[in-house]
Write a protein that holds these residues in place. Structure first.
Motif, PDB file in Angstrom:
ATOM      1  N   ALA A 131       0.822  -1.202   0.000  1.00  0.00           N
ATOM      2  CA  ALA A 131       0.000   0.000   0.000  1.00  0.00           C
ATOM      3  C   ALA A 131       0.863   1.260   0.000  1.00  0.00           C
ATOM      4  O   ALA A 131       0.597   2.216  -0.745  1.00  0.00           O
ATOM      5  CB  ALA A 131      -0.930  -0.002   1.215  1.00  0.00           C
ATOM      6  N   LEU A 132       1.923   1.282   0.814  1.00  0.00           N
ATOM      7  CA  LEU A 132       2.816   2.445   0.853  1.00  0.00           C
ATOM      8  C   LEU A 132       3.534   2.632  -0.484  1.00  0.00           C
ATOM      9  O   LEU A 132       3.710   3.756  -0.963  1.00  0.00           O
ATOM     10  CB  LEU A 132       3.826   2.292   1.981  1.00  0.00           C
ATOM     11  CG  LEU A 132       3.259   2.338   3.406  1.00  0.00           C
ATOM     12  CD1 LEU A 132       4.337   1.995   4.426  1.00  0.00           C
ATOM     13  CD2 LEU A 132       2.670   3.706   3.714  1.00  0.00           C
ATOM     14  N   LEU A 133       3.954   1.520  -1.086  1.00  0.00           N
ATOM     15  CA  LEU A 133       4.654   1.612  -2.372  1.00  0.00           C
ATOM     16  C   LEU A 133       3.744   2.093  -3.489  1.00  0.00           C
ATOM     17  O   LEU A 133       4.215   2.606  -4.503  1.00  0.00           O
ATOM     18  CB  LEU A 133       5.269   0.254  -2.729  1.00  0.00           C
ATOM     19  CG  LEU A 133       6.492  -0.156  -1.899  1.00  0.00           C
ATOM     20  CD1 LEU A 133       6.916  -1.582  -2.237  1.00  0.00           C
ATOM     21  CD2 LEU A 133       7.653   0.809  -2.142  1.00  0.00           C
ATOM     22  N   GLU A 134       2.451   1.932  -3.316  1.00  0.00           N
ATOM     23  CA  GLU A 134       1.509   2.452  -4.312  1.00  0.00           C
ATOM     24  C   GLU A 134       1.637   3.974  -4.408  1.00  0.00           C
ATOM     25  O   GLU A 134       1.564   4.556  -5.501  1.00  0.00           O
ATOM     26  CB  GLU A 134       0.081   2.069  -3.917  1.00  0.00           C
ATOM     27  CG  GLU A 134      -0.978   2.396  -4.955  1.00  0.00           C
ATOM     28  CD  GLU A 134      -0.888   1.524  -6.192  1.00  0.00           C
ATOM     29  OE1 GLU A 134      -1.435   1.933  -7.238  1.00  0.00           O
ATOM     30  OE2 GLU A 134      -0.270   0.450  -6.120  1.00  0.00           O
ATOM     31  N   PHE A 135       1.845   4.619  -3.261  1.00  0.00           N
ATOM     32  CA  PHE A 135       2.036   6.073  -3.241  1.00  0.00           C
ATOM     33  C   PHE A 135       3.437   6.462  -3.716  1.00  0.00           C
ATOM     34  O   PHE A 135       3.644   7.558  -4.230  1.00  0.00           O
ATOM     35  CB  PHE A 135       1.814   6.591  -1.821  1.00  0.00           C
ATOM     36  CG  PHE A 135       2.042   8.074  -1.660  1.00  0.00           C
ATOM     37  CD1 PHE A 135       1.112   8.995  -2.126  1.00  0.00           C
ATOM     38  CD2 PHE A 135       3.189   8.554  -1.052  1.00  0.00           C
ATOM     39  CE1 PHE A 135       1.319  10.358  -1.982  1.00  0.00           C
ATOM     40  CE2 PHE A 135       3.407   9.911  -0.891  1.00  0.00           C
ATOM     41  CZ  PHE A 135       2.469  10.821  -1.361  1.00  0.00           C
ATOM     42  N   THR A 259      -4.965  10.035   1.351  1.00  0.00           N
ATOM     43  CA  THR A 259      -6.005   9.850   0.326  1.00  0.00           C
ATOM     44  C   THR A 259      -5.729   8.593  -0.487  1.00  0.00           C
ATOM     45  O   THR A 259      -6.643   7.824  -0.801  1.00  0.00           O
ATOM     46  CB  THR A 259      -6.068  11.080  -0.598  1.00  0.00           C
ATOM     47  OG1 THR A 259      -6.356  12.237   0.178  1.00  0.00           O
ATOM     48  CG2 THR A 259      -7.133  10.907  -1.663  1.00  0.00           C
ATOM     49  N   CYS A 260      -4.458   8.383  -0.829  1.00  0.00           N
ATOM     50  CA  CYS A 260      -4.080   7.191  -1.589  1.00  0.00           C
ATOM     51  C   CYS A 260      -4.402   5.922  -0.813  1.00  0.00           C
ATOM     52  O   CYS A 260      -5.010   4.988  -1.346  1.00  0.00           O
ATOM     53  CB  CYS A 260      -2.585   7.249  -1.932  1.00  0.00           C
ATOM     54  SG  CYS A 260      -1.962   5.781  -2.800  1.00  0.00           S
ATOM     55  N   LEU A 261      -4.028   5.872   0.458  1.00  0.00           N
ATOM     56  CA  LEU A 261      -4.255   4.670   1.264  1.00  0.00           C
ATOM     57  C   LEU A 261      -5.746   4.404   1.475  1.00  0.00           C
ATOM     58  O   LEU A 261      -6.192   3.254   1.505  1.00  0.00           O
ATOM     59  CB  LEU A 261      -3.543   4.790   2.606  1.00  0.00           C
ATOM     60  CG  LEU A 261      -2.004   4.877   2.562  1.00  0.00           C
ATOM     61  CD1 LEU A 261      -1.431   4.981   3.972  1.00  0.00           C
ATOM     62  CD2 LEU A 261      -1.411   3.685   1.829  1.00  0.00           C
ATOM     63  N   LEU A 262      -6.524   5.472   1.620  1.00  0.00           N
ATOM     64  CA  LEU A 262      -7.968   5.308   1.787  1.00  0.00           C
ATOM     65  C   LEU A 262      -8.630   4.734   0.536  1.00  0.00           C
ATOM     66  O   LEU A 262      -9.666   4.066   0.616  1.00  0.00           O
ATOM     67  CB  LEU A 262      -8.616   6.651   2.132  1.00  0.00           C
ATOM     68  CG  LEU A 262      -8.457   7.151   3.563  1.00  0.00           C
ATOM     69  CD1 LEU A 262      -8.876   8.613   3.668  1.00  0.00           C
ATOM     70  CD2 LEU A 262      -9.268   6.295   4.533  1.00  0.00           C
ATOM     71  N   SER A 263      -8.033   4.996  -0.618  1.00  0.00           N
ATOM     72  CA  SER A 263      -8.659   4.591  -1.883  1.00  0.00           C
ATOM     73  C   SER A 263      -8.353   3.150  -2.275  1.00  0.00           C
ATOM     74  O   SER A 263      -9.007   2.601  -3.165  1.00  0.00           O
ATOM     75  CB  SER A 263      -8.192   5.520  -3.010  1.00  0.00           C
ATOM     76  OG  SER A 263      -6.816   5.292  -3.305  1.00  0.00           O
ATOM     77  N   LEU A 264      -7.350   2.524  -1.636  1.00  0.00           N
ATOM     78  CA  LEU A 264      -6.923   1.192  -2.047  1.00  0.00           C
ATOM     79  C   LEU A 264      -7.934   0.126  -1.625  1.00  0.00           C
ATOM     80  O   LEU A 264      -8.442   0.145  -0.509  1.00  0.00           O
ATOM     81  CB  LEU A 264      -5.549   0.869  -1.460  1.00  0.00           C
ATOM     82  CG  LEU A 264      -4.402   1.785  -1.914  1.00  0.00           C
ATOM     83  CD1 LEU A 264      -3.106   1.391  -1.225  1.00  0.00           C
ATOM     84  CD2 LEU A 264      -4.232   1.738  -3.431  1.00  0.00           C
TER      85      LEU A 264
END
Length: 482
Positions: A131-135, A259-264
């Motif tokens: 999830a962190l790497l997605e950002f 926002t990124c983590l909330l959307s995953l």
């Protein structure tokens, strides 16, 4: 006499019980534990190590222990039996062994939360790290260069320009804090950001401390600051979740980390992380992205003050990049790829003064290394300086030589020797983010200013991060544009 006989009988009985318990404890432990001593209960060698870190950075303390016991020894740190491991083979074992999981001191766990990536393992670790790497994907990072460039320009204009002297470390910490607040939390400048910055500083102070929550201790102050910071991040998370519900798919995950983590979502359409996991890992991101970069840039400034040749080569590299840009035009990802010499200077700075002194793992089962047993539940501790300053790995280790990193594939250094960012599956996910912060800041700094050190001592202490005397005050003047 009857009274004396009773006392003697009680003493003999108590002694017998104590001897019996000690014998049982000794029998229960593996026979081939590493050499060393666990010291006093709870305290162990914690205070001794902390004193050494605040005296000379702690490296001499570690080396003295290695000289006395060898590269594998037992001790007790922060209330837990611990094995200290040293050397490239030990680093590789630490980073890649499936029998070890990350383990922070209890003080760190209580300050950052139980769901941080620092203490997760297995599927939970892979889920949160993913999830962190997605950002932190390269295509996402490319979009952040311009925003970081704007924060750096504003910071230098407000805090450096027009001043005769500045103190580097607190300014670098504020710069990286502002960058993280904007990019990770979407938090604009103002009172909330300022309050969070103050709590963050207090939070750091007690992270490596004996976890006794007593009044007037650093740990107690850190816990209170952590609670306040957590409430701010919880409020930000609620606001962004409400905004996502209001705007639906129109809400862009590119805006900030939360926002990124909330959307995953997972394969079943369920949220990948809970609110608590998001807050805990936002706390980790705040620390990881703040301290490492600010300390790196501070020590680069210190070194460049007395290394004219390295500074001149950096200035030349950045002036060539600036010549191909319009006046006031922001840096781009492509510009950063041309800053190869500057990043080698950064790597050599990280080798000599690694921001992270060391880290912990926990034995998930009884495991053996180098002929010694490490019992299940014990901590395993490694430090970066053991290999970074080893003359058999890095020739003339005290010499500042960026060319060591010129062609790393041809380097004679064995794997897991340069470990400023850790290694293996848990290597720091924010390496590229830190690289962007550092390169953008140094680009503007070396082009705009000259400086001289106010303090000549080439020393630093750790508390727990490295800090030069008085925060590195320097005299500065504006460069004349070429």
């Amino acid at each position: 006499m009857d009274y004396l006989a009773v006392v003697v009988a009680l003493v003999v009985t108590a002694s017998s019980i104590a001897i019996h318990l000690l014998a049982r404890a000794k029998k229960a432990q593996p026979a081939n534990l590493p050499p060393g001593s666990l010291g006093l209960p709870v305290i162990g060698q914690s205070l001794s190590l902390l004193r050494a870190m605040r005296g000379d950075g702690g490296s001499r303390w570690i080396q003295d222990r290695i000289d006395r016991y060898g590269p594998v020894s037992k001790l007790s740190l922060f209330g837990t039996p611990t094995v200290l491991l040293a050397g490239p083979a030990a680093n590789k074992f630490m980073f890649f062994s499936s029998a070890l999981s990350t383990r922070q001191p209890r003080s760190v766990q209580r300050i950052l939360g139980e769901n941080s990536i620092l203490d997760l393992h297995g599927a939970d670790h892979r889920r949160v790290r993913g999830a962190l790497l997605e950002f932190l994907r390269p295509d996402m990072l490319k979009m952040y260069v311009g925003r970081i460039d704007g924060e750096v320009r504003r910071h230098l204009e407000e805090n450096w320009a027009g001043r005769a002297t500045v103190t580097v470390l607190p300014l670098m910490k504020r710069l990286t804090f502002d960058i993280i607040s904007a990019l990770l939390f979407g938090l604009e400048r103002g009172g909330v950001r300022d309050a969070l910055a103050g709590d963050f500083v207090r939070m750091i102070e007690g992270m490596w401390a004996i976890p006794a929550n007593l009044p007037f201790t650093a740990f107690s102050r850190s816990l209170k600051a952590s609670g306040r910071a957590r409430r701010v991040l919880e409020g930000i998370t609620r606001e962004k979740k409400a905004k996502q519900l209001e705007h639906g798919k129109a809400a862009s995950r590119n805006n900030d980390l939360i926002t990124c983590l909330l959307s995953l979502r997972d394969d079943h359409g369920e949220r990948l992380l809970t609110d608590e996991e998001i807050v805990d890992n936002a706390m980790v991101a705040l620390i990881a992205g703040h301290d490492t970069s600010s300390i790196l840039m501070t020590f680069m400034v210190r070194h460049l003050a007395n290394d004219d040749a390295t500074l001149a080569a950096m200035v030349q590299e950045h002036e060539e990049i600036a010549r191909n840009k319009g006046d006031g035009e922001a840096l781009t990802w492509e510009d950063l790829t041309k800053m190869k010499f500057t990043w080698r200077v950064a790597q050599e700075t990280l080798r000599i003064v690694p921001p992270v002194f060391g880290n912990f793992r926990r034995a998930l089962e009884d495991v053996e290394f180098d002929g010694y047993s490490i019992p299940k539940g014990w901590q395993v501790f490694w430090t970066a300086n053991v290999t970074h300053m080893n003359a058999s790995i890095f020739q003339e280790p005290t010499k500042f030589d960026p060319s060591r990193f010129e062609n790393q594939t041809a380097s004679a250094a064995p794997p897991c020797s340069f470990v400023a960012f850790g290694g293996g599956p848990r290597i720091c996910p924010g390496i590229e983010f830190s690289r962007i912060e550092t390169l953008v800041t140094m680009h503007h700094l070396v082009r705009q200013f000259r400086w001289k050190l106010c303090c000549k001592e080439n020393t630093f202490v750790r508390d727990p991060m490295p800090s030069p005397p008085r925060g590195l005050p320097i005299e500065i003047e504006r460069r004349t544009p070429p």
